[in-house]
Write a protein that holds these residues in place. Sequence first.
Motif, PDB file in Angstrom:
ATOM      1  N   PRO A 198       0.780  -1.057  -0.124  1.00 10.78           N
ATOM      2  CA  PRO A 198       0.096  -0.022   0.006  1.00 10.78           C
ATOM      3  C   PRO A 198       0.732   1.344  -0.097  1.00 10.78           C
ATOM      4  O   PRO A 198       2.098   1.349   0.630  1.00 10.78           O
ATOM      5  CB  PRO A 198      -0.872  -0.213   1.260  1.00 10.78           C
ATOM      6  N   GLU A 199       0.522   2.405  -0.699  1.00 11.68           N
ATOM      7  CA  GLU A 199       1.055   3.611  -0.672  1.00 11.68           C
ATOM      8  C   GLU A 199       1.229   4.266   0.672  1.00 11.68           C
ATOM      9  O   GLU A 199       2.255   4.916   0.850  1.00 11.68           O
ATOM     10  CB  GLU A 199       0.570   4.512  -1.699  1.00 11.68           C
ATOM     11  N   ASP A 200       0.245   4.148   1.273  1.00 12.68           N
ATOM     12  CA  ASP A 200       0.240   4.736   2.662  1.00 12.68           C
ATOM     13  C   ASP A 200       0.158   3.723   3.843  1.00 12.68           C
ATOM     14  O   ASP A 200      -0.197   2.613   3.681  1.00 12.68           O
ATOM     15  CB  ASP A 200      -1.023   5.694   2.948  1.00 12.68           C
ATOM     16  N   THR A 201       0.615   4.062   5.089  1.00 17.21           N
ATOM     17  CA  THR A 201       0.725   3.095   5.935  1.00 17.21           C
ATOM     18  C   THR A 201       0.723   3.942   7.338  1.00 17.21           C
ATOM     19  O   THR A 201       0.950   5.345   7.328  1.00 17.21           O
ATOM     20  CB  THR A 201       2.189   2.521   6.050  1.00 17.21           C
ATOM     21  N   SER A 202       0.471   3.256   8.461  1.00 20.39           N
ATOM     22  CA  SER A 202       0.528   3.819   9.755  1.00 20.39           C
ATOM     23  C   SER A 202       1.273   2.825  10.713  1.00 20.39           C
ATOM     24  O   SER A 202       0.945   2.658  11.839  1.00 20.39           O
ATOM     25  CB  SER A 202      -1.019   3.655  10.616  1.00 20.39           C
ATOM     26  N   GLY A 203       2.427   2.288  10.189  1.00 21.59           N
ATOM     27  CA  GLY A 203       3.277   1.531  10.992  1.00 21.59           C
ATOM     28  C   GLY A 203       4.418   1.719  10.483  1.00 21.59           C
ATOM     29  O   GLY A 203       4.897   1.951   9.159  1.00 21.59           O
ATOM     30  N   PHE A 204       5.500   1.514  11.453  1.00 21.91           N
ATOM     31  CA  PHE A 204       7.073   1.535  10.822  1.00 21.91           C
ATOM     32  C   PHE A 204       7.829   0.839  12.054  1.00 21.91           C
ATOM     33  O   PHE A 204       7.762   0.297  13.100  1.00 21.91           O
ATOM     34  CB  PHE A 204       7.511   3.111  10.995  1.00 21.91           C
ATOM     35  N   ALA A 205       8.983   0.461  11.285  1.00 20.78           N
ATOM     36  CA  ALA A 205       9.840  -0.475  12.182  1.00 20.78           C
ATOM     37  C   ALA A 205      11.409   0.095  12.234  1.00 20.78           C
ATOM     38  O   ALA A 205      11.755   0.587  11.305  1.00 20.78           O
ATOM     39  CB  ALA A 205       9.912  -1.740  11.170  1.00 20.78           C
ATOM     40  N   ALA A 243      14.272  -7.227  14.029  1.00 19.54           N
ATOM     41  CA  ALA A 243      15.695  -7.392  13.701  1.00 19.54           C
ATOM     42  C   ALA A 243      15.992  -8.576  12.936  1.00 19.54           C
ATOM     43  O   ALA A 243      16.901  -9.089  13.016  1.00 19.54           O
ATOM     44  CB  ALA A 243      16.367  -7.684  15.091  1.00 19.54           C
ATOM     45  N   SER A 244      14.969  -8.550  11.948  1.00 22.55           N
ATOM     46  CA  SER A 244      15.067  -9.528  10.868  1.00 22.55           C
ATOM     47  C   SER A 244      14.753  -8.980   9.535  1.00 22.55           C
ATOM     48  O   SER A 244      13.554  -8.910   9.481  1.00 22.55           O
ATOM     49  CB  SER A 244      14.415 -10.878  11.281  1.00 22.55           C
ATOM     50  N   LEU A 245      15.670  -8.637   8.725  1.00 24.48           N
ATOM     51  CA  LEU A 245      15.112  -7.937   7.380  1.00 24.48           C
ATOM     52  C   LEU A 245      14.068  -8.479   6.411  1.00 24.48           C
ATOM     53  O   LEU A 245      13.268  -7.956   6.178  1.00 24.48           O
ATOM     54  CB  LEU A 245      16.375  -7.443   6.561  1.00 24.48           C
ATOM     55  N   VAL A 246      14.241  -9.747   6.497  1.00 30.60           N
ATOM     56  CA  VAL A 246      13.485 -10.632   5.765  1.00 30.60           C
ATOM     57  C   VAL A 246      11.913 -10.615   6.351  1.00 30.60           C
ATOM     58  O   VAL A 246      11.059 -10.617   5.750  1.00 30.60           O
ATOM     59  CB  VAL A 246      13.876 -11.877   5.466  1.00 30.60           C
ATOM     60  N   ALA A 247      11.948 -10.776   7.685  1.00 28.63           N
ATOM     61  CA  ALA A 247      10.778 -10.873   8.506  1.00 28.63           C
ATOM     62  C   ALA A 247      10.106  -9.504   8.225  1.00 28.63           C
ATOM     63  O   ALA A 247       8.705  -9.274   8.170  1.00 28.63           O
ATOM     64  CB  ALA A 247      10.984 -10.924  10.153  1.00 28.63           C
ATOM     65  N   ASP A 248      10.786  -8.497   8.530  1.00 28.36           N
ATOM     66  CA  ASP A 248      10.008  -7.196   8.209  1.00 28.36           C
ATOM     67  C   ASP A 248       9.647  -6.958   6.847  1.00 28.36           C
ATOM     68  O   ASP A 248       8.497  -6.149   6.537  1.00 28.36           O
ATOM     69  CB  ASP A 248      11.121  -6.022   8.721  1.00 28.36           C
ATOM     70  N   THR A 249      10.528  -7.196   5.878  1.00 28.20           N
ATOM     71  CA  THR A 249       9.949  -7.177   4.370  1.00 28.20           C
ATOM     72  C   THR A 249       8.927  -7.831   4.233  1.00 28.20           C
ATOM     73  O   THR A 249       8.077  -7.403   3.476  1.00 28.20           O
ATOM     74  CB  THR A 249      11.009  -7.474   3.673  1.00 28.20           C
ATOM     75  N   PHE A 250       8.607  -8.952   4.602  1.00 31.23           N
ATOM     76  CA  PHE A 250       7.577  -9.458   4.303  1.00 31.23           C
ATOM     77  C   PHE A 250       6.169  -8.972   4.900  1.00 31.23           C
ATOM     78  O   PHE A 250       5.188  -9.056   4.205  1.00 31.23           O
ATOM     79  CB  PHE A 250       7.569 -11.231   4.884  1.00 31.23           C
ATOM     80  N   HIS A 251       6.390  -8.748   6.011  1.00 27.86           N
ATOM     81  CA  HIS A 251       5.279  -7.900   6.932  1.00 27.86           C
ATOM     82  C   HIS A 251       4.797  -6.635   5.959  1.00 27.86           C
ATOM     83  O   HIS A 251       3.764  -6.513   5.912  1.00 27.86           O
ATOM     84  CB  HIS A 251       5.809  -7.318   8.328  1.00 27.86           C
ATOM     85  N   ILE A 252       5.637  -5.756   5.528  1.00 30.35           N
ATOM     86  CA  ILE A 252       5.442  -4.690   4.552  1.00 30.35           C
ATOM     87  C   ILE A 252       4.930  -5.170   3.376  1.00 30.35           C
ATOM     88  O   ILE A 252       4.005  -4.600   2.891  1.00 30.35           O
ATOM     89  CB  ILE A 252       6.738  -3.857   4.504  1.00 30.35           C
ATOM     90  N   LEU A 253       5.368  -6.240   2.838  1.00 29.26           N
ATOM     91  CA  LEU A 253       4.495  -6.491   1.545  1.00 29.26           C
ATOM     92  C   LEU A 253       3.193  -7.150   1.803  1.00 29.26           C
ATOM     93  O   LEU A 253       2.379  -7.005   0.798  1.00 29.26           O
ATOM     94  CB  LEU A 253       5.606  -7.813   0.962  1.00 29.26           C
ATOM     95  N   THR A 254       2.851  -7.501   2.840  1.00 29.21           N
ATOM     96  CA  THR A 254       1.361  -8.263   3.054  1.00 29.21           C
ATOM     97  C   THR A 254       0.569  -7.181   3.735  1.00 29.21           C
ATOM     98  O   THR A 254      -0.469  -7.052   3.480  1.00 29.21           O
ATOM     99  CB  THR A 254       1.443  -9.624   3.704  1.00 29.21           C
ATOM    100  N   ARG A 255       1.230  -6.095   4.590  1.00 29.68           N
ATOM    101  CA  ARG A 255       0.377  -5.276   5.222  1.00 29.68           C
ATOM    102  C   ARG A 255       0.873  -3.751   5.028  1.00 29.68           C
ATOM    103  O   ARG A 255       0.048  -2.872   5.727  1.00 29.68           O
ATOM    104  CB  ARG A 255       0.301  -5.581   6.820  1.00 29.68           C
ATOM    105  N   GLY A 256       1.898  -3.400   4.412  1.00 27.46           N
ATOM    106  CA  GLY A 256       2.180  -2.278   4.340  1.00 27.46           C
ATOM    107  C   GLY A 256       3.065  -1.958   5.433  1.00 27.46           C
ATOM    108  O   GLY A 256       3.299  -2.520   6.639  1.00 27.46           O
ATOM    109  N   GLY A 257       3.922  -0.601   5.294  1.00 29.24           N
ATOM    110  CA  GLY A 257       4.548  -0.344   6.689  1.00 29.24           C
ATOM    111  C   GLY A 257       6.086   0.270   6.172  1.00 29.24           C
ATOM    112  O   GLY A 257       6.044   0.531   4.913  1.00 29.24           O
ATOM    113  N   LEU A 258       6.770   0.744   7.093  1.00 28.83           N
ATOM    114  CA  LEU A 258       7.919   1.418   6.700  1.00 28.83           C
ATOM    115  C   LEU A 258       8.973   0.833   7.582  1.00 28.83           C
ATOM    116  O   LEU A 258       8.909   0.658   8.809  1.00 28.83           O
ATOM    117  CB  LEU A 258       8.049   2.982   7.037  1.00 28.83           C
ATOM    118  N   TYR A 259      10.389   0.395   6.860  1.00 33.48           N
ATOM    119  CA  TYR A 259      11.531  -0.236   7.476  1.00 33.48           C
ATOM    120  C   TYR A 259      12.405   1.000   7.449  1.00 33.48           C
ATOM    121  O   TYR A 259      12.748   1.512   6.387  1.00 33.48           O
ATOM    122  CB  TYR A 259      11.834  -1.358   6.849  1.00 33.48           C
ATOM    123  N   LEU A 260      13.117   1.292   8.804  1.00 29.87           N
ATOM    124  CA  LEU A 260      14.275   2.164   8.873  1.00 29.87           C
ATOM    125  C   LEU A 260      15.436   1.608   9.573  1.00 29.87           C
ATOM    126  O   LEU A 260      15.366   1.284  10.675  1.00 29.87           O
ATOM    127  CB  LEU A 260      13.854   3.541   9.626  1.00 29.87           C
TER     128      LEU A 260
END
Length: 359
Positions: A198-205, A243-260
């Motif tokens: 999704p283009e917008d999100t209300s979550g970040f990591a 603290a797992s790049l792949v886990a946070d990536t999959f979460h973002i792919l399925t629910r949206g979000g931002l990883y920093l």
Amino acid sequence: MPNGPKTLTRYTIEEEHRHPGSSGEFSALVNVVATAAKIIANQVTRGAIIGAGAEDESSVSGRLDVLTDEIMVGQTQWSGHLSGLLSEQHATVLPATQRRGKYLLAYDALDGSSNIDVNLPVGSIFSILRAPQEVVDGKAEPADSDFLRPGVEQVCAGFTLYGPATMLVLTTGSGVDGFTLDREIGAFVLTHPRMRIPEDTSGFAINAANERFWERPVRRYVLECLEGVEGPRGRDFNMRWVASLVADTFHILTRGGLYLYPRDTRNRALPGRVSLLYGANPIAFIVEQAGGAATTGHERVMEVPPAQVHQRVPFIFGSRNEVLRIERYHREPDAGKRFDSSLFGTRSLFRTAIHDQRT
């Protein structure tokens, strides 16, 4: 069209058929990497059983780092599809042991390996590039310089996630598809076609423990998120960190979000923490193909010119509009409120008590 689930093998063959003249070498390579992932998945699920009874049982993650790299090399180096391999476990490029293939493979066999000791998600990340023709022809040896190309030159990228289910996420530049390992038939099956962020999100990591080292644009962004509905963003945000790049990536792919994982001030000589060639580039390729964006804060990740094979960069990716906001904040570093207090200073459980004591 045959009925039943679409396996990774069928998927790659169908992709090859869309490109007349394809030799089948690429689809064969992807399936070799998938086989390595299946073997790694079996080892990861054994956890502390690996090496049990050995004299040094202090680090399951350390043993698995070595073992999973050996699995990836053992499955791919001899296959004839590669000219060279690159990973964090080797100082320089490993040449293929059989005939020279058309491709180069950069990979992290066990991303998030520190999570193994506490049974949290881990995964593998890989990037595929075309090998120089002179290397394929045997006129030159594979070298580090062959891998020093920006991420836009990738022909394929993917990652596997070893969690409750073993997942493989893949892009060849035409969108992103996700596969789940069906252990009954021993094959990856397409379960998440055409994944979109999704283009917008209300979550970040983000790792909040590093707050004191962040640059001002990142502090500004996080503060605005924490201010919630009362702040300039006008809505509440959720914060998480695996603290797992792949886990946070999959979460973002399925629910949206931002990883920093931004640049910080701890070590000026080490501006970033994520490997460019076998971490940031393949994840950025996947994220962009899913409609997201990936940046260092100052430039598109896939346009960063690599200077060395183990180069590390700041890495921010996810929902497109949030990434664009972060980039804008880096272009105006002195704007926004001061951010001098704790991350939780404005919303702490203890704020009222502290305030009462001072008054």
